[in-house]
Design a protein around this motif. Structure first.
Motif, mmCIF file in Angstrom:
data_model
loop_
_atom_site.group_PDB
_atom_site.id
_atom_site.type_symbol
_atom_site.label_atom_id
_atom_site.label_comp_id
_atom_site.label_asym_id
_atom_site.label_seq_id
_atom_site.Cartn_x
_atom_site.Cartn_y
_atom_site.Cartn_z
ATOM 1 N N GLY A 22 -2.375 76.035 7.337
ATOM 2 C CA GLY A 22 -2.212 74.613 7.035
ATOM 3 C C GLY A 22 -3.031 73.726 7.943
ATOM 4 O O GLY A 22 -2.794 72.520 8.008
ATOM 5 N N LYS A 23 -4.007 74.324 8.641
ATOM 6 C CA LYS A 23 -4.827 73.569 9.577
ATOM 7 C C LYS A 23 -6.299 73.836 9.320
ATOM 8 O O LYS A 23 -6.672 74.827 8.698
ATOM 9 N N THR A 77 -9.653 84.938 5.265
ATOM 10 C CA THR A 77 -9.678 83.596 5.841
ATOM 11 C C THR A 77 -9.420 83.706 7.333
ATOM 12 O O THR A 77 -8.424 84.301 7.755
ATOM 13 N N VAL A 78 -10.323 83.148 8.134
ATOM 14 C CA VAL A 78 -10.189 83.149 9.587
ATOM 15 C C VAL A 78 -9.929 81.718 10.029
ATOM 16 O O VAL A 78 -10.720 80.817 9.736
ATOM 17 N N CYS A 79 -8.826 81.505 10.723
ATOM 18 C CA CYS A 79 -8.449 80.165 11.193
ATOM 19 C C CYS A 79 -8.674 80.059 12.704
ATOM 20 O O CYS A 79 -8.715 81.063 13.402
ATOM 21 N N LEU A 87 -12.457 79.435 8.046
ATOM 22 C CA LEU A 87 -13.646 80.079 7.495
ATOM 23 C C LEU A 87 -13.206 81.068 6.420
ATOM 24 O O LEU A 87 -12.352 81.924 6.681
ATOM 25 N N ILE A 88 -13.789 80.946 5.234
ATOM 26 C CA ILE A 88 -13.456 81.840 4.130
ATOM 27 C C ILE A 88 -14.651 82.748 3.866
ATOM 28 O O ILE A 88 -15.767 82.274 3.613
ATOM 29 N N ASP A 89 -14.396 84.041 3.937
ATOM 30 C CA ASP A 89 -15.426 85.049 3.684
ATOM 31 C C ASP A 89 -14.840 86.029 2.666
ATOM 32 O O ASP A 89 -14.116 86.961 3.032
#
Length: 224
Positions: free
Chosen positions: A59-60, A70-72, A64-66
């Motif tokens: 939620g922040k 998803t890496v937050c 990064l979406i690969d």
């Protein structure tokens, strides 16, 4: 150098005028010339969280979406990019320099709360003299000492903290922008480093985009 990548990444960011955490991985991607799709979501309105949750499980921003991953969190994204694109050398090659680069990046990630509170990032404003609490001045003193140490020990061969651009520079880029906004007085080494960061074409693009935004987030405008 081969700059053709199999899959385009997506980076979810917030308002460019205010979102310092979004700037960090965005700048790293730009400096490494890694193609990505930018997904910008305006923060702190009634639709923000629902929009962000479409992309980011935390939620922040940033996220990064690969593909299906998803890496937050900025620092985690930096580590992921360094592993995925080792030829881009987002961390220094020398083990000692790399260790210090990670150390100062973690210090930025976890510290300097007074600077964050009293000198929030704002590319559209010029606020000389504001935010200078004793705690903020101690944060500024520590950052300047850190920059001087990195430049003295590992800055040969370039104008960045470790000579060549690294993710450590991405971590401190929002601080450089803050120092410009609040006209912070700096020693010569630190002042030169701020000029190096702010002269980057990617930073100039970010600032232009930030100034073109129309949203105002009151909690980030304490001196309005």
């Amino acid at each position: 150098m081969d700059r053709h990548f199999d899959m385009e990444l997506s980076l979810v960011i917030g308002n460019k005028n205010y979102s310092s955490w979004s700037l960090r991985p965005w700048l790293a991607l730009k400096q490494a010339d890694i193609p990505f799709r930018e997904i910008r979501i305006s923060l702190y309105n009634e639709k923000s969280r629902a929009e962000i949750k479409k992309y980011s499980p935390s939620g922040k921003v940033p996220a990064l979406i690969d593909g299906d991953l998803t890496v937050c969190e900025s620092l985690a994204i930096g580590e992921y990019l360094a592993d995925k694109f080792p030829a881009m050398q987002l961390w220094p090659a020398d083990p000692a320099a790399r260790g210090l680069a990670r150390s100062v990046s973690c210090e930025m990630h976890a510290g300097f709360s007074a600077l964050r509170s009293h000198m929030s990032m704002n590319c559209r404003r010029h606020l000389p003299g504001k935010g200078r609490t004793p705690e903020t001045l101690r944060d500024i003193e520590r950052i300047a000492a850190l920059w001087n140490d990195c430049r003295a020990r590992f800055g040969r061969g370039g104008d960045f903290l470790f000579g060549k651009f690294s993710f450590a520079d991405a971590m401190y880029a929002p601080v450089a922008l803050r120092f410009v906004t609040y006209a912070v007085e700096l020693d010569p080494v630190s002042a030169a480093y701020v000029k190096t960061i702010t002269a980057l074409p990617a930073i100039q693009q970010w600032i232009a985009d930030a100034r073109a935004e129309t949203e105002v987030i009151p909690q980030f405008e304490p001196y309005a």
